[in-house]
Design a protein around this motif. Structure first.
Motif, PDB file in Angstrom:
ATOM      1  N   LYS A   1       0.289  -1.252   0.225  1.00 12.34           N
ATOM      2  CA  LYS A   1      -0.010   0.157  -0.026  1.00 12.34           C
ATOM      3  C   LYS A   1       0.787   1.052   0.449  1.00 12.34           C
ATOM      4  N   LEU A   2       2.010   0.602   0.371  1.00 18.37           N
ATOM      5  CA  LEU A   2       3.219   1.969   0.564  1.00 18.37           C
ATOM      6  C   LEU A   2       4.306   1.450  -0.416  1.00 18.37           C
ATOM      7  N   LEU A   3       5.012   2.830  -1.220  1.00 13.74           N
ATOM      8  CA  LEU A   3       6.295   1.589  -1.623  1.00 13.74           C
ATOM      9  C   LEU A   3       7.468   1.913   0.175  1.00 13.74           C
ATOM     10  N   PRO A   4       7.945  -0.059  -0.017  1.00 13.83           N
ATOM     11  CA  PRO A   4       8.400  -0.069   1.157  1.00 13.83           C
ATOM     12  C   PRO A   4      10.320   0.883   1.059  1.00 13.83           C
ATOM     13  N   TYR A   5       9.566   1.681   1.262  1.00 11.74           N
ATOM     14  CA  TYR A   5      10.945   3.012   1.513  1.00 11.74           C
ATOM     15  C   TYR A   5      10.894   3.732   2.652  1.00 11.74           C
ATOM     16  N   LEU A   6      11.474   3.961   3.564  1.00 13.80           N
ATOM     17  CA  LEU A   6      11.842   4.803   4.046  1.00 13.80           C
ATOM     18  C   LEU A   6      13.011   5.839   4.355  1.00 13.80           C
ATOM     19  N   ASP A   7      13.283   6.817   4.390  1.00 11.32           N
ATOM     20  CA  ASP A   7      14.264   8.130   4.731  1.00 11.32           C
ATOM     21  C   ASP A   7      13.766   8.663   5.996  1.00 11.32           C
ATOM     22  N   ILE A   8      14.829   7.988   7.189  1.00 10.39           N
ATOM     23  CA  ILE A   8      15.334   8.687   8.200  1.00 10.39           C
ATOM     24  C   ILE A   8      16.343   9.033   8.473  1.00 10.39           C
ATOM     25  N   PRO A   9      16.368  10.194   8.465  1.00 13.56           N
ATOM     26  CA  PRO A   9      18.051  10.848   9.231  1.00 13.56           C
ATOM     27  C   PRO A   9      18.460  10.682  10.939  1.00 13.56           C
ATOM     28  N   PHE A  10      18.939   9.207  10.082  1.00 12.82           N
ATOM     29  CA  PHE A  10      19.691   9.066  11.388  1.00 12.82           C
ATOM     30  C   PHE A  10      21.092   9.824  12.024  1.00 12.82           C
ATOM     31  N   GLN A  11      21.411  10.541  11.786  1.00 18.30           N
ATOM     32  CA  GLN A  11      22.714  12.046  11.670  1.00 18.30           C
ATOM     33  C   GLN A  11      23.883  11.151  12.428  1.00 18.30           C
ATOM     34  N   HIS A  12      23.762  10.094  12.940  1.00 20.77           N
ATOM     35  CA  HIS A  12      25.060   9.397  14.149  1.00 20.77           C
ATOM     36  C   HIS A  12      24.267   8.482  14.971  1.00 20.77           C
ATOM     37  N   ALA A  13      25.207   8.202  15.851  1.00 16.48           N
ATOM     38  CA  ALA A  13      24.601   5.683  16.605  1.00 16.48           C
ATOM     39  C   ALA A  13      25.300   6.479  17.751  1.00 16.48           C
ATOM     40  N   SER A  14      26.297   6.925  17.996  1.00 20.51           N
ATOM     41  CA  SER A  14      26.946   7.517  19.280  1.00 20.51           C
ATOM     42  C   SER A  14      26.133   8.112  20.455  1.00 20.51           C
ATOM     43  N   PRO A  15      26.085   7.241  21.455  1.00 15.25           N
ATOM     44  CA  PRO A  15      24.453   7.160  21.911  1.00 15.25           C
ATOM     45  C   PRO A  15      25.281   9.276  23.090  1.00 15.25           C
ATOM     46  N   ARG A  16      26.882   9.224  23.255  1.00 10.23           N
ATOM     47  CA  ARG A  16      27.217  10.967  23.536  1.00 10.23           C
ATOM     48  C   ARG A  16      27.167  12.471  22.374  1.00 10.23           C
ATOM     49  N   ILE A  17      26.910  11.291  21.488  1.00  7.91           N
ATOM     50  CA  ILE A  17      26.957  12.572  19.988  1.00  7.91           C
ATOM     51  C   ILE A  17      25.953  13.097  20.022  1.00  7.91           C
ATOM     52  N   LEU A  18      24.918  12.007  19.767  1.00  6.02           N
ATOM     53  CA  LEU A  18      23.326  12.015  20.085  1.00  6.02           C
ATOM     54  C   LEU A  18      22.115  12.881  20.963  1.00  6.02           C
ATOM     55  N   LYS A  19      23.307  12.375  21.473  1.00  5.42           N
ATOM     56  CA  LYS A  19      22.772  13.591  22.701  1.00  5.42           C
ATOM     57  C   LYS A  19      22.821  14.756  22.544  1.00  5.42           C
ATOM     58  N   MET A  20      24.226  15.302  22.476  1.00  8.37           N
ATOM     59  CA  MET A  20      24.659  16.354  22.687  1.00  8.37           C
ATOM     60  C   MET A  20      23.807  17.285  20.701  1.00  8.37           C
ATOM     61  N   MET A  21      23.830  16.398  19.729  1.00  8.01           N
ATOM     62  CA  MET A  21      22.722  17.100  18.797  1.00  8.01           C
ATOM     63  C   MET A  21      21.228  17.137  19.388  1.00  8.01           C
ATOM     64  N   LYS A  22      21.292  16.645  20.519  1.00  9.04           N
ATOM     65  CA  LYS A  22      19.541  16.784  20.928  1.00  9.04           C
ATOM     66  C   LYS A  22      18.414  15.548  19.340  1.00  9.04           C
ATOM     67  N   ARG A  23      19.113  14.775  19.455  1.00  7.03           N
ATOM     68  CA  ARG A  23      18.361  14.112  18.317  1.00  7.03           C
ATOM     69  C   ARG A  23      17.289  12.791  19.246  1.00  7.03           C
ATOM     70  N   PRO A  24      16.349  12.902  18.875  1.00  7.92           N
ATOM     71  CA  PRO A  24      15.751  11.925  19.395  1.00  7.92           C
ATOM     72  C   PRO A  24      15.912  10.302  19.048  1.00  7.92           C
ATOM     73  N   GLY A  25      15.423   9.286  19.816  1.00 10.91           N
ATOM     74  CA  GLY A  25      15.656   8.289  19.415  1.00 10.91           C
ATOM     75  C   GLY A  25      17.119   7.711  20.223  1.00 10.91           C
ATOM     76  N   GLN A  26      17.188   6.069  19.873  1.00 13.36           N
ATOM     77  CA  GLN A  26      18.310   5.286  20.502  1.00 13.36           C
ATOM     78  C   GLN A  26      19.096   4.489  19.869  1.00 13.36           C
ATOM     79  N   ALA A  27      19.617   4.934  19.360  1.00  9.32           N
ATOM     80  CA  ALA A  27      20.830   3.936  17.974  1.00  9.32           C
ATOM     81  C   ALA A  27      20.695   2.119  18.552  1.00  9.32           C
ATOM     82  N   GLU A  28      21.046   1.775  19.599  1.00  6.72           N
ATOM     83  CA  GLU A  28      20.247   0.109  20.300  1.00  6.72           C
ATOM     84  C   GLU A  28      19.233  -0.597  19.470  1.00  6.72           C
ATOM     85  N   ARG A  29      18.267   1.026  20.835  1.00  5.31           N
ATOM     86  CA  ARG A  29      16.866   0.322  19.939  1.00  5.31           C
ATOM     87  C   ARG A  29      16.475   0.583  19.026  1.00  5.31           C
ATOM     88  N   THR A  30      17.421   1.074  17.785  1.00  4.38           N
ATOM     89  CA  THR A  30      16.653   1.352  16.702  1.00  4.38           C
ATOM     90  C   THR A  30      17.184   0.525  15.786  1.00  4.38           C
TER      91      THR A  30
END
Length: 467
Positions: free
Chosen positions: A280-309
């Protein structure tokens, strides 16, 4: 003026500046005042340009493709990263030199002082999606033509700068996030979702005009509707709730390709995957993860946790094995250590993303990240960028090789003397790869054909049409 294009396969994303000229749009001849138009930046900016051009045409202005033929030139600017700012300023300067009468709008327009410091002679400046203000400036410097009977020739879907067979569908403006490397909220404001009825009516008009692929865009597509108090809208007399899931379910009823861009991995994204598994939708997701290091993601103020993702990606692929994931990442963020970067490389290896873009960190004026200590030297950023791209190239090559032997539906984008060039569901226009159909000169843009994939490399496919 000439159309300039980018080769986006290795390092750019949909947010990368690219120049589009209104010569790509249909024009009315002999209607009076003439306007030149240059559109810079991402597809969200492109939609703003289309709206302004539609209003210009509605009021009888002639949109021309030469500086010298224009009574005034509009430059729709990008201000996302330093290179985009510089290209915008250079383009304004070029328009001033060639024409002299220039109106500036778009993201960089929100920083009027910065523009006037370099180009004090611009006629007027507005921020993004300020359509009425742009038209006020146009009326002042290029007299409004007398409305003529040929205005009925303007298509119901308005002026589009994309090919006829695909179009961008913007569902909201602004963003509620405050990522430290980004200044979009200061330019475009907080999230404002369009009424779902308006969105679906526009999508319906686009389909009726021959569009075969809708690319859903916003700054944060997953957040669509969270700002709306009264959730129920109406489309064709039927109630529809204003949220991402119901929007996707309704768009499916159009029977054309629907592709989602700029999706944050909120929990409710899980509800979209079954729609993709069901076709029903193209099986395609454009998700801007930006990084995977928890420390850097916190400094970026990005939502989500890399391991959980990572766990969620695995579950998504279990539900929908055909799912293609595209993302973007930043290397060299202030304070990024070699350990942080290695976490990113390891995450990338495990995630096995299909399409990936990478930026070296750029200190954007006004971004909070500029206040962080320990900037990463340019030579280290470049080294990490190259290592990142080598890692992803190997992943992309291996994943594309799995396509060999498959028969896939292909949407044709262009045809030349060597054959046709198209895309599968796995590829968004301009930013992802293509599939080459050598010798297929009888096809035309917008055709949909079945193709046997026969060869691949790091980014692209080759195949033959199955008849």
């Amino acid at each position: 003026m000439t159309v300039e294009t980018f080769n986006p396969k290795q390092t750019t994303t949909l947010d990368t500046p690219a120049k589009t000229l209104a010569s790509q749009a249909p024009t009315a001849k002999g209607t009076g005042s003439k306007v030149g138009f240059v559109s810079l930046g991402c597809p969200k900016n492109l939609v703003d340009s289309e709206r302004i051009l539609t209003q210009l045409r509605t009021e009888g202005y002639e949109v021309v493709s030469s500086y010298h033929d224009s009574d005034v030139v509009i430059v729709n600017t990008c201000g996302f990263i330093d290179s985009a700012v510089q290209e915008s300023l250079d383009t304004i300067g070029e328009a001033l030199k060639e024409n002299g009468k220039v109106i500036v709008t778009g993201c960089l327009g929100a920083r009027e002082d910065e523009i006037r410091e370099v180009h004090p002679n611009v006629l007027g400046i507005t921020g993004p999606h300020a359509y009425e203000n742009v038209m006020e400036h146009v009326h002042e410097f290029a007299p409004k033509p007398v409305l003529n009977p040929f205005m009925s020739l303007i298509p119901d879907q308005g002026v589009k700068l994309t090919p006829k067979h695909y179009a961008y569908l913007k569902i909201s403006e602004g963003c509620n996030h405050r990522c430290t490397f980004c200044i979009i909220p200061s330019m475009r404001g907080d999230l404002v979702s369009r009424p779902i009825g308006d969105v679906l009516q526009e999508a319906e008009r686009l389909k009726q005009a021959g569009v075969k692929e809708l690319l859903v865009i916003s700054q944060d597509t997953s957040a669509y509707g969270v700002d709306v108090k009264s959730k129920t809208g109406f489309w064709n007399g039927m109630p529809v709730k204003t949220d991402m899931l119901n929007l996707c379910q309704a768009l499916n009823k159009l029977g054309i390709w629907v592709r989602l861009h700029y999706v944050y991995p909120y929990p409710h994204v899980d509800d979209i995957i079954p729609l993709m598994a069901e076709g029903k939708l193209l099986p395609y997701l454009d998700i801007p993860f930006q990084h995977a290091s928890p420390r850097i993601l916190k400094m970026m103020k990005r939502p989500g946790q890399a391991e959980r993702t990572l766990d969620r990606i695995k579950k998504w692929r279990q539900l929908c094995p055909e799912l293609v994931i595209r993302s973007t990442f930043i290397v060299g963020f202030p304070g990024e250590t070699e350990e942080d970067f290695q976490i990113l490389l390891d995450w990338l290896e495990e995630a096995q993303l299909d399409r990936v873009g990478c930026f070296k960190y750029s200190p954007i004026e006004g971004a909070k990240a500029n206040e962080l200590a320990e900037p990463v030297p340019e030579e280290i950023m470049q080294d990490r960028f190259e290592r990142f791209m080598l890692k992803q190239q190997a992943i992309s090559k291996n994943r594309l090789a799995l396509r060999i032997g498959q028969v896939m539906e292909v949407l044709v984008d262009e045809v030349d003397e060597e054959g046709a060039i198209g895309r599968t569901f796995a590829d968004a226009p301009e930013i992802d790869g293509v599939i080459y159909l050598n010798g297929e000169t009888d096809l035309k843009p917008g055709d949909v054909v079945k193709v046997l994939v026969e060869h691949s490399d790091e980014y692209d496919l080759w195949g033959s049409v199955q008849r």
